[in-house]
Every structure is written in structure tokens, then in C-alpha cells.
Motif scaffolding. Sequence first.
Motif, short mmCIF file in Angstrom:
data_model
loop_
_atom_site.label_atom_id
_atom_site.label_comp_id
_atom_site.label_asym_id
_atom_site.label_seq_id
_atom_site.Cartn_x
_atom_site.Cartn_y
_atom_site.Cartn_z
N GLY A 1 33.71 26.95 10.67
CA GLY A 1 32.99 26.17 11.65
C GLY A 1 33.73 25.95 12.96
O GLY A 1 33.30 25.15 13.79
N ARG A 2 34.83 26.66 13.16
CA ARG A 2 35.56 26.49 14.42
C ARG A 2 34.72 27.00 15.57
O ARG A 2 34.08 28.03 15.47
N THR A 3 34.75 26.25 16.67
CA THR A 3 33.91 26.58 17.82
C THR A 3 34.73 26.99 19.03
O THR A 3 35.91 26.61 19.18
N TYR B 1 40.63 36.73 14.01
CA TYR B 1 41.38 35.99 15.03
C TYR B 1 40.52 34.94 15.71
O TYR B 1 40.79 33.75 15.61
N SER B 2 39.49 35.30 16.41
CA SER B 2 38.75 34.30 17.18
C SER B 2 37.31 34.73 17.42
O SER B 2 37.06 35.84 17.89
N ILE C 1 30.96 30.48 17.17
CA ILE C 1 31.29 29.66 16.02
C ILE C 1 31.59 30.54 14.82
O ILE C 1 30.94 31.57 14.61
N SER C 2 32.59 30.14 14.06
CA SER C 2 32.92 30.83 12.82
C SER C 2 32.03 30.29 11.70
O SER C 2 32.00 29.09 11.48
N THR C 3 31.36 31.17 10.99
CA THR C 3 30.45 30.71 9.94
C THR C 3 31.21 30.21 8.70
O THR C 3 30.63 29.54 7.87
N GLY C 4 32.48 30.54 8.63
CA GLY C 4 33.27 30.07 7.50
C GLY C 4 33.80 28.67 7.75
O GLY C 4 33.34 27.70 7.19
#
Length: 126
Positions: free
Chosen positions: A56-58, A105-106, A51-54
Motif C-alpha cells: 500500500g505504499r504510495t 523498487y518503486s 500505489i503498491s498493491t501489496g
Amino acid sequence: QVQLVESGGGSVQAGGSLRLSCVVSGSKDLGNCMGWFRQAPGKEREGVAGISTGGGRTYYADSVKGRFTISLDNTLNTVYLQMNSLKPEDTAMYYCAASSAYVYYSCGIWSVYAYWGQGTQVTVSS
């Protein structure tokens, strides 16, 4: 100094649920990705969810899509892994992980993770 401390593992029957938690400290040295990995006996460690902490993308491994959910509580510096419809093949040591740098990127690129917790055991019986 970065510390990741997992909890919430245990034994459950197939079809059951568990929620893993990971409390993070030393966050100023972390990047923007948090994740969960697992390692079963005799197998390599594999990425399960990120998960991206900015934003929230999972991101999820194909083997857990639709069953596991990763989430963040930034106020508590905690990352969670909700695991539903557990299967015996989910049995493994589960590790919380974090990136050390900003990832553009991911967070589903499992090689970006550099910090690791000690792990919590999940055992699913049939």
C-alpha cells in the motif's frame, strides 16, 4: 486480458474535488503497481500517483502532493484517486495504469506501467 475502466471525471470549479475510480479485470496478469497518469492538451503524459498493491505504499508527483490521494479496494478490484483543491492546471485526461510485472523498487517509477485505461476527462475552471 487486462482491462482498466475509469470513471468519475467531470467539470468542477477551482478549489473543488473529484474522485476517480478504476475497475480492474484480468488481475492475474498484472504486476503489483497501480497508478494514475494525466495528459493535458499539447503536453506529454505524466505520472500523478502510484500505489503498491501489496504494502500500500504510495507515490505522488510533486505537483499533486497534499491534494491528491490514491487508494485501493482489493475486494472490489478498484483503485481510486481522490482529488481535492483542484486547480485549472489539473485539467487533463486522466488514465488508470498498471504494471505488467512485479516491481521490487518503486511504483513511483512511471516507466513500470504497461497497461492503460481509456481515460476520463477532468476539467477545472477558474
